[in-house]
Design an enzyme around this catalytic site. Structure first.
Site: not given
Ligand code: A2P
Length: 316
Positions: A43, A48, A77, A110
């Site tokens: 994931d 990130y 996302k 997201h």
């Protein structure tokens, strides 16, 4: 390994490796270790900030023949600053470039929140686009277009309440296939699970272990710890398992996917081995009683005075 089934026959492995909070310099090794030890679901997300390193690791395991692309399930996302129609596909293409892939298995919106293009994280009201400026249906239609173009095999959302899902479903023939939300024994999401099941939407549980490595957790030393919970610890002891294994097993028994994050080899392996735990009726009853509607990820970071996103989870 359990899977969640999609209408076209695709299968998402129920346990995936989370990469939120996995630092650069560590995340690539974690992904490689996970895949070498049997993980097939990773994931990711653009925000990130580590997709390029994840991409390096994926390229290595694919080149070394440890796994074939079609046997991997890669989720990413769309970040909140790319909700405008013209920005969705370029953002997805950037993620594909970073991950060194031709397609994703799953691409999610997201958050149901839009920032102005270029804003990584909002500092004031001016950094947001209003719901009128970035209608979610327009973002969604681009997600469907990305699927049609083969850039992703499936599309979905993240952090959507039943109210927001209902609204989106009323505006489209093709709704989200997955909703990824915070879900764990303190936030069991029973009504959302019921809503999603009726509408054939799979759920993925994020922060399943309580995300004790969040920056916000350092600021909240009194927040309840899931892994230290007495009931979870007692059940773990009874089965000769770890608390994390009990929670991950509980997730898969309830039919959701779950994406525990770890950058530690022993814990990466331990988390996948949770499939061996056999929780019984009494354990499940005791875990059911732990629900206290407690969120680790409050969404407060999106609440600036008077913007249209104040009640992000539609709970007020
Ligand atoms: P680490 O990466 O050092 O293993 P969440 O998935 O809810 O976001 O939680 C992630 C946090 O839980 C990280 O701090 C991670 O640390 C820790 N963690 C992951 N797996 C385990 C485990 N099996 N036992 C204890 N802590 C774990």
């Amino acid at each position: 390994m359990k899977h969640l089934n999609f209408k076209n026959g695709d299968k998402m492995p129920a346990i995936g490796l989370g990469t939120w909070k996995s630092d650069k310099g560590e995340v690539g090794k974690a992904v490689k270790t996970a895949i070498e030890n049997g993980y097939r679901h990773i994931d990711c997300a653009a925000t990130y900030g580590n997709e390029a390193e994840v991409g390096e690791a994926l390229a290595e395991v694919l080149k070394e023949g440890i796994v074939k692309r079609e046997d991997l399930w890669i989720t990413s996302k769309l970040w909140n600053n790319a909700h405008k129609s013209e920005d969705v596909i370029p953002a997805l293409k950037q993620t594909l470039k970073d991950l060194q892939l031709d397609y994703l298995d799953l691409y999610l919106i997201h958050w149901p929140v839009a920032f102005k293009p270029g804003v990584a994280f909002p500092e004031n009201d001016e950094d947001y686009l209003s719901l009128e400026e970035a209608p979610i249906i327009e973002t969604w239609n681009k997600m469907l277009e990305a699927k049609k173009e083969g850039l992703t095999r499936h599309v979905g959302v993240s952090n959507f309440s039943a109210t927001k899902l209902k609204d989106l479903l009323s505006k489209t023939e093709n709704g989200p296939e997955v909703n990824q939300v915070e879900l764990h024994p303190y936030l069991q999401q029973n009504s959302l699970i019921e809503f999603c099941s009726k509408n054939e939407i799979h759920l993925t549980a994020y922060s399943p272990l309580g995300s004790g490595d969040r920056v916000d957790a350092m600021k909240a030393p009194d927040e309840p710890s899931l892994l230290e919970n007495k009931v979870i610890k007692k059940i773990a002891k009874k089965h000769g398992a770890s608390p994390a294994q009990v929670i991950i097993n509980w997730d898969t028994l309830r039919g959701t996917a779950v994406i525990p994050k770890s950058t530690n080899e022993g814990r990466i392996v331990e988390n996948l081995e949770s499939t061996g735990v056999k929780l019984d009726e009494e354990d499940l009853k005791q875990i059911a009683d732990l629900d206290e509607h407690f969120r680790y990820v409050t969404g407060e970071f999106f609440v600036t005075k008077g913007n249209s996103y104040e009640d992000i989870y539609d709970e007020k």
